[in-house]
Design a protein around this motif. Structure first.
Motif: not given
Length: 406
Positions: A118-129
């Motif tokens: 979850e920790g590595v996924s969260m900031p990636a999600m913010g930039s992916l959208v």
């Protein structure tokens, strides 16, 4: 309504949305199963606090590194790896429960790996959208739909998990979660993002972090709202998550009652998301801050020893507020932060929001033993009222307008 759903016409976002919504369903089921797996193993309030802390602590530790990696490699790659990791972890967790090897400390270890993903996924999600959504005006609708997916999962997930846990046990729920993470990974693998989504840096990680920190601290509205969310997680949400299941076990009908409360919270979030679809408030951060006041009600209802229906009603209002503030905060961040530093800035925001969470989760049970459950939950409700009023009084938050240029 057709115009508001036009963002689903973009291929990448459509694939992402289907996979993300599916994985969210499993993710929203898993916490109920984990909570009652811990209680069933005799962990009590303290054990539950340790397991929940073990999920949050890795998020805090890897968020910043995750932001740097996502800005360098692209959010899709990072989220894909995170989904594969979490799929494996939940499958092992389910097997450990089925074979009777899931002590509280085994659960702590497995949940820590879950939190790492979850920790590595969260900031990636913010930039992916924003990388997927080509048309700028559709960004708010994309965030609203993502929020709606979370909300619908919160309706279906906890209610389903409560019934399945009561009938078949928590292992079945965790196995379903593993399958949904696999579907999410498949959908991410189908994306074909433009080259600019895959950013690289010739500098060191520390240099990249310093650049992200400079962007973060230069925006008062951003760090003030981050502090607000960090203290909320410490004083309001962490006690609610730990003491809520305990209260449910004693007087709200156990897993079924707690599943109902969390499902109604999700229903409120669905209503809030539908309300936000296609809307652009003139002062987004002011509206978002007002919406956070709804979180006072569930804690206050539990502190007052209300029955399950009033607690569920309070959760409905809080859920609606969560959808409104989540959509507006995400869109504001994506609109006013440069794309090349967005994952790192998101990581600093996530770190500030979650860094105190493990302390709140670990301390809620022992503190409630000393001062009482009602005292801990009641203080959290009062704090949220006062904190929301203080944040709303800050000009950088109250005066930021939607029509301001990035």
């Amino acid at each position: 309504m057709t115009d508001r759903l036009a963002v689903l016409g973009e291929r990448d976002f459509r694939w992402f949305f289907v996979g993300y919504a599916t994985s969210l369903l499993g993710s929203s089921m898993a916490p109920v199963a984990v909570a009652f797996a811990v209680l069933g193993a005799g962990g009590g309030g303290s054990g539950l606090g340790w397991v929940m802390s073990a999920r949050i602590l890795p998020i805090v530790l890897v968020l910043l590194a995750g932001g740097v990696i996502a800005d360098r490699l692209g959010g899709r790659r990072v989220m894909l790896a995170a989904d594969v990791l979490r799929c494996g972890v939940q499958a092992v967790f389910a097997a450990a429960l089925l074979w009777g090897h899931a002590s509280v400390w085994v659960m702590v270890a497995l949940v820590a790996l879950w939190g790492l993903g979850e920790g590595v996924s969260m900031p990636a999600m913010g930039s992916l959208v924003p990388a997927m959504v080509r048309a700028g005006p559709r960004l708010a609708d994309a965030n609203t739909l993502v929020g709606l997916a979370r909300s619908l999962a919160m309706v279906a997930g906890p209610a389903t998990a409560g019934v399945v846990t009561a009938v078949y046990g928590p292992a079945t729920v965790l196995l379903v979660d593993a399958v949904t993470y696999g579907i999410g990974a498949f959908s991410l693998a189908r994306l074909s993002l433009p080259p600019q989504e895959r950013k690289r840096s010739d500098g060191s990680m520390l240099t990249d972090l310093h650049e992200g920190w400079s962007e973060f601290r230069s925006r008062p509205w951003l760090w003030i709202t981050t502090v607000h969310m960090g203290l909320f997680n410490l004083l309001v949400w962490a006690p609610f998550l730990v003491l809520g299941p305990l209260t449910a076990q004693r007087g709200l009908g156990g897993a079924r009652g707690w599943g109902l409360v969390m499902a109604v919270y999700g229903a409120g979030a669905v209503l809030g998301g539908l309300l936000m679809l296609g809307r652009r408030p003139g002062r987004p951060l002011a509206v978002a801050t007002v919406a956070t006041l709804g979180w006072t009600l569930p804690s206050a209802a539990l502190a007052a020893q209300a029955s399950v229906l009033p607690v569920a009603g309070a959760a409905l209002v809080a859920g609606a507020g969560s959808a409104v503030c989540g959509t507006l905060y995400s869109t504001t961040l994506q609109r006013w932060v440069p794309a090349e530093t967005l994952a790192r800035v998101s990581a600093f925001g996530g770190l500030g929001a979650f860094v105190l969470g493990p302390l709140g989760l670990a301390a809620s049970g022992p503190l409630a033993d000393q001062v009482g459950t009602a005292g801990v939950l009641g203080f959290g409700a009062l704090w949220q009222l006062v904190a929301g009023a203080v944040v709303l009084a800050v000009p950088a938050v109250r005066r930021r307008r939607w029509d301001q240029e990035p």
